[in-house]
Design an enzyme around this catalytic site. Sequence first.
Site, PDB file in Angstrom:
ATOM      1  N   LYS A  79       0.857  -1.191   0.000  1.00  0.00           N
ATOM      2  CA  LYS A  79       0.000   0.000   0.000  1.00  0.00           C
ATOM      3  C   LYS A  79       0.893   1.241   0.000  1.00  0.00           C
ATOM      4  CE  LYS A  79      -3.908   1.797   2.801  1.00  0.00           C
ATOM      5  NZ  LYS A  79      -4.722   1.522   4.004  1.00  0.00           N
ATOM      6  N   SER A 154      -9.716   1.449   3.315  1.00  0.00           N
ATOM      7  CA  SER A 154      -8.905   2.268   2.447  1.00  0.00           C
ATOM      8  C   SER A 154      -7.856   1.493   1.646  1.00  0.00           C
ATOM      9  CB  SER A 154      -8.187   3.326   3.297  1.00  0.00           C
ATOM     10  OG  SER A 154      -7.299   2.711   4.211  1.00  0.00           O
ATOM     11  N   SER A 178      -9.633  -1.109   7.402  1.00  0.00           N
ATOM     12  CA  SER A 178      -9.164  -0.891   6.034  1.00  0.00           C
ATOM     13  C   SER A 178      -8.474  -2.070   5.357  1.00  0.00           C
ATOM     14  CB  SER A 178      -8.207   0.297   5.992  1.00  0.00           C
ATOM     15  OG  SER A 178      -8.956   1.477   5.933  1.00  0.00           O
TER      16      SER A 178
END
Length: 488
Positions: A79, A154, A178
């Site tokens: 990420k 997210s 997330s």
Amino acid sequence: MAGPLATLAELRRSLEAGELTSAALVDASLERASATDAGIHAFLQLRAEAARAAAAEADGRRAEGRVRGPLDGIPVAIKDNMVQRGEPATCASRILEGFVSPYDATAVAKLEAAGAVVVGRTNMDEFAMGSSTEHSVTGPTRNPWDSRRSAGGSSGGSAAAVAAGIVPAALGSDTGGSIRQPAALCGVVGMKPTYGRVSRWGLVAFASSLDQIGVFARTAAGAAELLQAIAGHDPKDSTSLPEPVPRYADALDGDVSGLVIGLPREYFALEGAEPAVLEAVREAVAELERGGAKVREVSLPHTRHAVATYYLICTAEASSNLARYDGVRYGRRVGSSGGLTEMYRRTRSEGFGSEVKRRILLGTYVLSAGYYDAYYRKAQQVRTLLRRDFEQAFRGCDVIVSPTAPELAFPLGSRTEDPLRMYLSDVYTVSASLAGLPGLSVPCGFQAGLPVGLQLVGPPLEEARLLRVADAYQRRTDFHLRRPPEAP
Ligand code: GLN
């Protein structure tokens, strides 16, 4: 078209059998990305050259019998909020444009030390604030099961990259859900470890008392391997736990007989939970019962306060953490000719998106002298009550089971105008975050072609237990073997 990559275990077997080289595997991953990612936008950046070089080194080690372990030569994604030396880390924000990291996050360094090859950095909600990956300055990640729908957030980019078969595994971060929520919406396994199990060194801070790096893979076995590589104590993170890391693979024996599953009565009475989701979860519980597990009702009485508590605490911490983006220290600077205050104002006005600004405003408000006691202190007190709810519940059960998300993947654009509705996507995930507990989402069904996720929450440091249950469940079901139609 370049096909999807196999699971981590299958790829490892092919590497070990000499049927595949890491170079070929990394090429396949990059080809898969170029074939599918225009429609998905899982990646913010691919690092083809560096990945190919790392793959060649992995092949060299294998040829010399110096294999570093099960991840050696395996392509993975990370990420965009974990730093890697020499690479950008934007957190999908304009304010970090131009920033290049001078150092490695511990989790990334550990992955590379295990031989894994980072092929790219994945899309996310700006600074990990969101539940849909629509708050990215580069545009949303699309769900591989239906490109009109959200991949969740997210860590939507990491979840979609695994679901689309671009990589067999990826890292994400989970502050209030997330990893687990996008895993559920994309039909993959996602795990948030116990707070402190994985070092946060080099993870861009959103809400430091909640942030935790975790893993995505198609199977619990794959998640176990990735977690094995990144877990453990790190002197660079003062909240990192000193406890030794067990061998997670040893827990994967397929046995759930005698396991006591706790079903929180409050979770099944929540407003807004889609009946199809609850039904898939009940069916999954029945499957575990057929495997010998026992079911018991438990109570988490403060559940109705969890979302409010989470959004008070995470915004307070975010407002403090994000004060560092001032145009001086990192990334982008705007308006330096107008003096210092003007430069701060313009850098932050132009650099942050609306959700980040909303959180900074809320967080500054709840920490302000007049409201601290009414909001922030109260939220900390309720956080303690939520943690005690779990302590009490775990006296009567081994794992707590619930839906991961109240809904199936929702249409893009359907929540962005209504932040409160977006926040309610987190009803099932924030409690474990506030209590610092490990949580895992495993695919447990489909409704109208969209995946449903089952959430397992365990006592502190019981990651192995969650992986055992998820693995046993996957041995009995085939939801994780289905391929998304838009990334066939
Ligand atoms: N959706 C939650 C939020 O917006 C959780 C985000 C996260 O876990 N990073 O804060």
